[in-house]
Design a protein around this motif. Structure first.
Motif, PDB file in Angstrom:
ATOM      1  N   LEU A   1       0.831  -1.201   0.000  1.00 29.52           N
ATOM      2  CA  LEU A   1       0.000   0.000   0.000  1.00 29.52           C
ATOM      3  C   LEU A   1       0.864   1.248   0.000  1.00 29.52           C
ATOM      4  O   LEU A   1       1.907   1.305   0.660  1.00 29.52           O
ATOM      5  N   SER A   2       0.393   2.252  -0.704  1.00 31.12           N
ATOM      6  CA  SER A   2       1.005   3.580  -0.636  1.00 31.12           C
ATOM      7  C   SER A   2       0.416   4.291   0.582  1.00 31.12           C
ATOM      8  O   SER A   2      -0.512   3.794   1.222  1.00 31.12           O
ATOM      9  N   GLU A   3       0.927   5.466   0.891  1.00 28.51           N
ATOM     10  CA  GLU A   3       0.329   6.249   1.972  1.00 28.51           C
ATOM     11  C   GLU A   3      -1.126   6.573   1.631  1.00 28.51           C
ATOM     12  O   GLU A   3      -2.004   6.530   2.500  1.00 28.51           O
ATOM     13  N   GLN A   4      -1.381   6.865   0.369  1.00 28.78           N
ATOM     14  CA  GLN A   4      -2.757   7.093  -0.079  1.00 28.78           C
ATOM     15  C   GLN A   4      -3.613   5.844   0.171  1.00 28.78           C
ATOM     16  O   GLN A   4      -4.754   5.929   0.606  1.00 28.78           O
ATOM     17  N   GLY A   5      -3.058   4.662  -0.066  1.00 24.54           N
ATOM     18  CA  GLY A   5      -3.765   3.410   0.179  1.00 24.54           C
ATOM     19  C   GLY A   5      -4.062   3.201   1.658  1.00 24.54           C
ATOM     20  O   GLY A   5      -5.146   2.732   2.022  1.00 24.54           O
ATOM     21  N   ARG A   6      -3.110   3.575   2.523  1.00 26.30           N
ATOM     22  CA  ARG A   6      -3.348   3.445   3.969  1.00 26.30           C
ATOM     23  C   ARG A   6      -4.477   4.384   4.408  1.00 26.30           C
ATOM     24  O   ARG A   6      -5.346   3.999   5.191  1.00 26.30           O
ATOM     25  N   GLN A   7      -4.450   5.604   3.897  1.00 25.95           N
ATOM     26  CA  GLN A   7      -5.528   6.546   4.215  1.00 25.95           C
ATOM     27  C   GLN A   7      -6.864   6.035   3.675  1.00 25.95           C
ATOM     28  O   GLN A   7      -7.894   6.139   4.347  1.00 25.95           O
ATOM     29  N   GLN A   8      -6.845   5.489   2.476  1.00 27.42           N
ATOM     30  CA  GLN A   8      -8.053   4.940   1.875  1.00 27.42           C
ATOM     31  C   GLN A   8      -8.606   3.794   2.735  1.00 27.42           C
ATOM     32  O   GLN A   8      -9.816   3.727   2.978  1.00 27.42           O
ATOM     33  N   ALA A   9      -7.752   2.907   3.216  1.00 22.81           N
ATOM     34  CA  ALA A   9      -8.187   1.786   4.058  1.00 22.81           C
ATOM     35  C   ALA A   9      -8.833   2.299   5.351  1.00 22.81           C
ATOM     36  O   ALA A   9      -9.884   1.796   5.772  1.00 22.81           O
ATOM     37  N   ARG A  10      -8.231   3.305   5.971  1.00 24.44           N
ATOM     38  CA  ARG A  10      -8.815   3.878   7.195  1.00 24.44           C
ATOM     39  C   ARG A  10     -10.185   4.492   6.906  1.00 24.44           C
ATOM     40  O   ARG A  10     -11.119   4.346   7.703  1.00 24.44           O
ATOM     41  N   ARG A  11     -10.297   5.176   5.786  1.00 20.90           N
ATOM     42  CA  ARG A  11     -11.565   5.799   5.389  1.00 20.90           C
ATOM     43  C   ARG A  11     -12.632   4.729   5.129  1.00 20.90           C
ATOM     44  O   ARG A  11     -13.790   4.880   5.531  1.00 20.90           O
ATOM     45  N   ILE A  12     -12.246   3.635   4.508  1.00 21.62           N
ATOM     46  CA  ILE A  12     -13.173   2.520   4.272  1.00 21.62           C
ATOM     47  C   ILE A  12     -13.711   2.016   5.611  1.00 21.62           C
ATOM     48  O   ILE A  12     -14.918   1.845   5.794  1.00 21.62           O
ATOM     49  N   GLY A  13     -12.820   1.798   6.567  1.00 14.04           N
ATOM     50  CA  GLY A  13     -13.240   1.326   7.883  1.00 14.04           C
ATOM     51  C   GLY A  13     -14.169   2.307   8.583  1.00 14.04           C
ATOM     52  O   GLY A  13     -15.174   1.904   9.179  1.00 14.04           O
ATOM     53  N   ALA A  14     -13.841   3.582   8.507  1.00 10.57           N
ATOM     54  CA  ALA A  14     -14.680   4.598   9.156  1.00 10.57           C
ATOM     55  C   ALA A  14     -16.073   4.635   8.527  1.00 10.57           C
ATOM     56  O   ALA A  14     -17.080   4.752   9.238  1.00 10.57           O
ATOM     57  N   LEU A  15     -16.142   4.513   7.213  1.00  7.00           N
ATOM     58  CA  LEU A  15     -17.448   4.522   6.543  1.00  7.00           C
ATOM     59  C   LEU A  15     -18.250   3.267   6.864  1.00  7.00           C
ATOM     60  O   LEU A  15     -19.467   3.342   7.072  1.00  7.00           O
ATOM     61  N   PHE A  16     -17.598   2.111   6.913  1.00  9.38           N
ATOM     62  CA  PHE A  16     -18.301   0.896   7.318  1.00  9.38           C
ATOM     63  C   PHE A  16     -18.853   1.072   8.734  1.00  9.38           C
ATOM     64  O   PHE A  16     -20.001   0.713   9.007  1.00  9.38           O
ATOM     65  N   ALA A  17     -18.050   1.613   9.646  1.00 11.31           N
ATOM     66  CA  ALA A  17     -18.495   1.795  11.029  1.00 11.31           C
ATOM     67  C   ALA A  17     -19.687   2.747  11.113  1.00 11.31           C
ATOM     68  O   ALA A  17     -20.589   2.541  11.923  1.00 11.31           O
ATOM     69  N   ALA A  18     -19.702   3.757  10.269  1.00 14.12           N
ATOM     70  CA  ALA A  18     -20.766   4.760  10.321  1.00 14.12           C
ATOM     71  C   ALA A  18     -22.019   4.361   9.552  1.00 14.12           C
ATOM     72  O   ALA A  18     -23.121   4.786   9.912  1.00 14.12           O
TER      73      ALA A  18
END
Length: 184
Positions: free
Chosen positions: A61-78
């Motif tokens: 993963l790139s840094e962009q990919g790591r941020q994207q993964a965190r965003r995916i998790g946050a959206l799933f949680a919400a």
């Protein structure tokens, strides 16, 4: 004429949003299985020194990919029912996507979500394993399967973007993509 082109362009841009909202609607109710293509990992293929056990020898993963993964998790949680279980391929980019999005304690790695050659017996076996996993899932939450674009292409016949989620089910014709969720 120009007005018609503007309307067509607006509709085309709205389609992913509509597809995304349909996906979230399904996930709010739980009991769904999601194929998730790993987050952004630049390049294609694996380096010549590839070793499944050593992350530095893989495309990661790139840094962009790591941020994207965190965003995916946050959206799933919400926006979705709780994620109950996460299976990921053994590749570092899929494991890291899963762990950043959903937490390491939920993630289990399995070899059958690894990439494979699309022709031949292995493709049929993997498709059958996926079909059985989807058909047998009875949880009230969400089962997320983090894998690769080539795997998704082989089992569904549909391309997916990095970080895209596809809600899948089984119908009389086999595996079916019920909805897509695009993460920008």
């Amino acid at each position: 004429m120009i007005r018609a082109l503007i309307i067509i362009a607006a509709l085309a841009m709205a389609l992913p949003a509509h597809a995304t909202e349909a996906g979230w609607a399904l996930l709010r109710n739980g009991g769904q299985v999601v194929l998730l293509n790993h987050a952004n990992a630049p390049g294609s293929g694996e380096p010549a020194s590839f070793d499944i056990e050593v992350c530095r020898t893989q495309r990661n993963l790139s840094e962009q990919g790591r941020q994207q993964a965190r965003r995916i998790g946050a959206l799933f949680a919400a926006r979705a029912a709780p994620v109950q279980e996460v299976l990921a391929s053994r590749y570092c980019r899929t494991k890291e996507t899963a762990e950043l999005a959903f937490g390491a304690s939920l993630v289990e790695t399995v070899d059958w979500l690894d990439p494979f050659e699309p022709d031949g017996e292995e493709a049929d076996e993997r498709s059958e394993l996926l079909r059985e996993t989807v058909a047998d899932y009875t949880g009230s939450g969400i089962l997320v399967l983090v894998t690769h674009g080539d795997f998704i292409q082989s089992v569904l016949g549909a391309r997916s973007r990095e970080g895209e989620a596809i809600v899948v089910n089984v119908n009389e014709n086999g595996l079916h993509a019920a909805a897509r969720i695009v993460f920008n």
